[in-house]
Each structure stands twice: as C-alpha cells, then as structure tokens.
Design a protein around this motif. Sequence first.
Motif, mmCIF file in Angstrom:
data_model
loop_
_atom_site.group_PDB
_atom_site.id
_atom_site.type_symbol
_atom_site.label_atom_id
_atom_site.label_comp_id
_atom_site.label_asym_id
_atom_site.label_seq_id
_atom_site.Cartn_x
_atom_site.Cartn_y
_atom_site.Cartn_z
ATOM 1 N N SER A 1 0.937 -1.252 0.022
ATOM 2 C CA SER A 1 -0.120 0.016 -0.075
ATOM 3 C C SER A 1 0.922 1.171 -0.036
ATOM 4 C CB SER A 1 -0.789 -0.091 1.157
ATOM 5 O OG SER A 1 -0.387 0.082 2.542
ATOM 6 N N GLU A 2 0.457 2.372 -0.441
ATOM 7 C CA GLU A 2 0.809 3.460 -0.425
ATOM 8 C C GLU A 2 1.184 3.863 0.938
ATOM 9 O OE1 GLU A 2 0.500 7.857 -2.759
ATOM 10 O OE2 GLU A 2 -1.408 6.639 -2.408
ATOM 11 N N ARG A 3 0.292 3.811 1.912
ATOM 12 C CA ARG A 3 0.619 4.158 3.229
ATOM 13 C C ARG A 3 1.788 3.315 3.937
ATOM 14 N NH1 ARG A 3 -4.014 3.066 8.338
ATOM 15 N NH2 ARG A 3 -2.432 3.633 9.858
ATOM 16 N N GLY A 4 1.894 2.177 3.335
ATOM 17 C CA GLY A 4 2.973 1.374 4.131
ATOM 18 C C GLY A 4 4.167 1.675 3.593
ATOM 19 N N ARG A 5 4.339 2.206 2.200
ATOM 20 C CA ARG A 5 5.681 2.693 1.811
ATOM 21 C C ARG A 5 5.878 4.103 2.676
ATOM 22 N NH1 ARG A 5 6.522 4.450 -4.356
ATOM 23 N NH2 ARG A 5 4.762 5.983 -3.955
ATOM 24 N N ALA A 6 4.980 4.841 2.751
ATOM 25 C CA ALA A 6 5.190 6.190 3.576
ATOM 26 C C ALA A 6 5.678 5.960 4.985
ATOM 27 C CB ALA A 6 3.817 7.013 3.421
ATOM 28 N N GLU A 7 5.329 4.909 5.844
ATOM 29 C CA GLU A 7 5.421 4.779 6.995
ATOM 30 C C GLU A 7 6.835 4.302 7.145
ATOM 31 O OE1 GLU A 7 2.500 1.878 8.283
ATOM 32 O OE2 GLU A 7 1.063 3.473 8.965
ATOM 33 N N LEU A 8 7.433 3.364 5.957
ATOM 34 C CA LEU A 8 8.722 2.947 5.862
ATOM 35 C C LEU A 8 9.511 4.178 5.674
ATOM 36 C CD1 LEU A 8 10.246 0.214 5.949
ATOM 37 C CD2 LEU A 8 10.108 0.083 3.535
ATOM 38 N N GLU A 9 9.116 4.817 4.773
ATOM 39 C CA GLU A 9 10.055 6.204 4.428
ATOM 40 C C GLU A 9 10.459 7.019 5.744
ATOM 41 O OE1 GLU A 9 9.441 7.265 -0.344
ATOM 42 O OE2 GLU A 9 7.775 7.653 1.162
ATOM 43 N N GLU A 10 9.247 6.920 6.531
ATOM 44 C CA GLU A 10 9.180 7.997 7.689
ATOM 45 C C GLU A 10 10.543 7.442 8.661
ATOM 46 O OE1 GLU A 10 5.551 8.228 9.615
ATOM 47 O OE2 GLU A 10 4.608 9.370 7.889
ATOM 48 N N LEU A 11 10.343 5.797 8.843
ATOM 49 C CA LEU A 11 11.529 5.421 9.637
ATOM 50 C C LEU A 11 12.936 5.661 9.350
ATOM 51 C CD1 LEU A 11 9.724 1.949 10.537
ATOM 52 C CD2 LEU A 11 9.905 3.759 11.982
ATOM 53 N N VAL A 12 13.045 5.296 7.811
ATOM 54 C CA VAL A 12 14.267 5.618 6.975
ATOM 55 C C VAL A 12 14.647 6.970 7.406
ATOM 56 C CG1 VAL A 12 15.752 5.402 5.074
ATOM 57 C CG2 VAL A 12 14.209 3.671 5.569
ATOM 58 N N ASP A 13 13.883 7.897 6.938
ATOM 59 C CA ASP A 13 14.273 9.503 7.229
ATOM 60 C C ASP A 13 14.659 9.968 8.568
ATOM 61 O OD1 ASP A 13 13.607 9.566 4.458
ATOM 62 O OD2 ASP A 13 11.714 10.555 4.625
ATOM 63 N N ASP A 14 13.838 9.408 9.372
ATOM 64 C CA ASP A 14 14.248 9.619 10.960
ATOM 65 C C ASP A 14 15.402 9.016 11.183
ATOM 66 O OD1 ASP A 14 13.218 9.897 13.878
ATOM 67 O OD2 ASP A 14 13.860 8.203 13.838
ATOM 68 N N ALA A 15 15.888 7.927 10.688
ATOM 69 C CA ALA A 15 17.295 7.386 11.246
ATOM 70 C C ALA A 15 18.287 8.336 10.588
ATOM 71 C CB ALA A 15 17.355 5.667 10.678
ATOM 72 N N VAL A 16 18.196 8.392 9.136
ATOM 73 C CA VAL A 16 19.375 9.489 8.627
ATOM 74 C C VAL A 16 19.575 10.809 9.407
ATOM 75 C CG1 VAL A 16 19.693 10.494 6.387
ATOM 76 C CG2 VAL A 16 18.911 8.258 6.116
ATOM 77 N N ARG A 17 18.322 11.375 9.660
ATOM 78 C CA ARG A 17 18.224 12.543 10.431
ATOM 79 C C ARG A 17 19.145 12.309 11.714
ATOM 80 N NH1 ARG A 17 12.860 13.241 8.865
ATOM 81 N NH2 ARG A 17 12.172 12.576 10.885
ATOM 82 N N GLY A 18 18.983 11.151 12.411
ATOM 83 C CA GLY A 18 19.839 10.868 13.465
ATOM 84 C C GLY A 18 21.095 10.537 13.441
ATOM 85 N N GLY A 19 21.545 10.408 12.133
ATOM 86 C CA GLY A 19 22.982 10.065 11.838
ATOM 87 C C GLY A 19 23.182 8.827 11.315
ATOM 88 N N ALA A 20 22.427 7.864 10.928
ATOM 89 C CA ALA A 20 22.490 6.863 10.442
ATOM 90 C C ALA A 20 23.104 6.873 8.804
ATOM 91 C CB ALA A 20 21.263 5.719 10.258
ATOM 92 N N SER A 21 23.929 5.895 8.712
ATOM 93 C CA SER A 21 24.581 5.956 7.286
ATOM 94 C C SER A 21 23.509 4.865 6.083
ATOM 95 C CB SER A 21 25.998 5.444 7.230
ATOM 96 O OG SER A 21 26.752 6.221 8.078
ATOM 97 N N VAL A 22 23.486 5.432 4.967
ATOM 98 C CA VAL A 22 22.621 4.740 3.945
ATOM 99 C C VAL A 22 23.702 3.777 3.238
ATOM 100 C CG1 VAL A 22 20.996 4.420 2.288
ATOM 101 C CG2 VAL A 22 20.702 6.325 4.034
#
Length: 461
Positions: A312-333
Amino acid sequence: MPIATVNPANGETVKTYQAMGEEEVERRLQLAEATFRTYRTTGFDERAALLRRAADLLDEDQQDIARVITTEMGKPVKQARAEAAKCAKAMRWYADHAAELLADEEPADADVRDSGATRALVRYRPVGPVLAVMPWNFPLWQVIRFAAPALMAGNVGLLKHASNVPQTALYLEDLFHRAGFTEGTFQTLLIGSGEVDEILRDERVKAATLTGSEPAGRAVAATAGEMIKKTVLELGGSDPFIVMPSADLDRAAEVAVNARCQNAGQSCIAAKRFIVHTDVYDAFAERFTEGMKALVLGDPMDEDTEIGPLSSERGRAELEELVDDAVRGGASVLCGGERPDRPGWYYPPTVLAGIDREMRIHREEAFGPVATLYRAGDLDEAVLIANDTLFGLSSNVWTRDESEVDRFVRGLEAGGVYFNGMTASHPAFPFGGVKRSGYGRELSGHGIREFCNITTVWHGA
C-alpha cells in the motif's frame, strides 16, 4: 478502509466489494453455530479426506490463485505460487497427524488409582466457531495455518480477512466448499475492522485468533478478556540476525538477503536487525550490502522479479518515515533509501548502519526491505542488542562454535532460535512469540490444541 483489490504495482483499483450487512452477518453466525453441532461429531478420517481434497484443489488452482495474490498485495508471482504450495503441504500434514495429536491421553496407572478412579483419560474436544482476523502479507498461508488445525479439531471457522485481499478471502471460502465441507464450516465475512468487536462479543463465537499489528492485537485481547474467550495473537516482530566470527560469512550474507527481503520484507518473522560481531562486521556488511543491491526490483508478475511493490501507499510512507528519521539521527545509508521513479508503491532494498537507541527504527518494526546493521563486541553484547526490543517473535544466529549454541538459546528472548538458517514456519514446529509479539502458538500439536476443550474424563468405582 474500503474492501477492494487495488493493484500495488500501479495503484489501480481492480474491484470493489460491498461490505456484508447485519442480516448477512447474522445469517452466517447462525449457520456457523448450526454447522458446528453436526461437524463436531464427524471423525478424523472424514475431516482428513475433506482437507486432502482441499489441498488437491489448491494445487490445481495454484497458478490462478497466485496471480490473484500478486494482483492484490504485490507479492512476486513465483513467491505466491510457493505460498500456495506450502498451504497444500500444511493441510496434508494436519490431515495425516491430527488424529495422533488429539488422541485421548491416559494418565499413569498410579495416578489414576491415587485419585480414587478406576480409569481416567484426557480428551481434546472442539470449542466451536472460531473468529480468525488475518493480515494481507501472506493472504493464503496465514489463514491455512489456522484453518487446517482448527477444522481437523472439529471447530468451524469465521474469517475476517484484510480489506485489501477480498478475492483471496472469498477464494478460501469457495475452496473449502468445493472440497466438500458443509457450507457453514468455513465462512468469509466481508466486513470492516470496526465490525470485529461486535462479532467477538457474540456468544456464538467461542474464541479468536489474530495475526496483525500490536494495536489490533490489543483491541481483540481486550474484548476477548472482557468476554472470557480464548485468543491466540501473533503480532509484530523485529527479529535479530546475529553473525559470530565462526560463521560461514558467504552463506550468512546470502541467507540474510532473503531473510530480510522475502515478500518485499513484509513479514513479521523477517530478520530486521543484523547484529554482527566486530571481528567480521566489515566483511559481512560488504557482502550483505552487495547482495541487497543485486536484487531485481520490478513487475511482480515477471518471473525474474525478486522485489515487488509494497502492499500500500501508506505502508511505503510509513517505511520512508522510519528511514528518514534514522538518517536525520546520523545513520548511514549503505544502499537504497530513495523510492524509485516509477508507478506503484515500490521501495528499494535498503541497508542502514550506525543505528542508535533513539531512532524510531530501533524501536519500531520496519515492514519493508530495510535492514539495520549493529556492531557487537562479543556474544553477551549481541544478546543485549537482540533483546533490546519490545518484540520477541523469532531469532537467527550464525555460528559454528558449539559452545555458543546453548548460551544463545538461554539468552535470547524469542519464540524461536534458528541456527545457521533463516526463520521459516513449518507445520511440525510451534510458531509464536513472547513480549509484544503476542501469545499462544500456531502449528504443530501445540497449535491444534489451542482451540480445544481439554476435558478430564474420570470414572469412579
């Protein structure tokens, strides 16, 4: 949420269904209650013959139902076929073993005499209509792993499936009917999630099983507790995948990719947190990241596709939020991290490193192809990181050091510990979790007895 098939590969609505009204739901509840009164008196041989027939029909339907599943929730079609084959296998397993698993048990003679009885036994009897609230991610398997043991035990089923897989839900009712089960033995209820509470409160419904989110589990457990009804809950997971220095790194990395990305990572028992001993961290991270990048993302109807869209579109948005939050916190992609420019709800295989406890992705379940890497100094630290979660569904450990095996089994807080392989459900082994991953067990003898009245039969002189 509307009851509809919406193709995740392009976002197009394929078919919409009208929810069943009160009169139809009431008719089905009455039918379930009436059918149970007769179905409970059938023998194991009769039930087994019906279940084997359903398995045969599923095998015949495999190609067609696989395409339905892929259209409804985006699973690559070859994985959908494998899911159908697994369901047929489980039905045959319970048809073969139910009589043995539910055979009368005779206490020791000394205990019988000590109780003052001339003879005694323990008998497993069905409880009645069981409500199954099921998710979309394995739309056949999640249902069959409940239905096969429940029907073999003499219960009848009422399925409230996820609203985005209505065709699969209706297919399951039709499958059992075509196999020869009486109409009311297994019924699909096309209803919204808001109707579950009222049905669970109905006295004709004797128990419930739910696979899904933690909030959904809380709601069902609260109502069932109020009504004093048995429940089995299989909720979220954030399974650890631990790699120790003695591991076969090439094999561990290869399996890790599949363990994280099967079903586009939309699995409660998918490995999500990869905890690697510092001595082999760099070597494993390189192999794992390369494997993730090599996966083929594309049309789920294509036989070569390994990663389809998220459901679902919602499921992808929720996953993106988790990734973006981690990157803002200093995680490396290390790879992935950006949605592809194409129609549909796709998200690429992604590896994040440098995770800390403040990031949401450390605390929450990432339901998609996103892996997090952790570095551990020794076995004890690996266990601490693994247990630093509210969930406890399963776990994976890679080691060839036998002295470490028992320490992991004793230390890890999970419903399963899989060594040198990925977690996978099998009808012969109990499946379920601890902590906020739920309670109770599915599959094996433990699963078939969950919805049985365990009855003591005692005879005096």
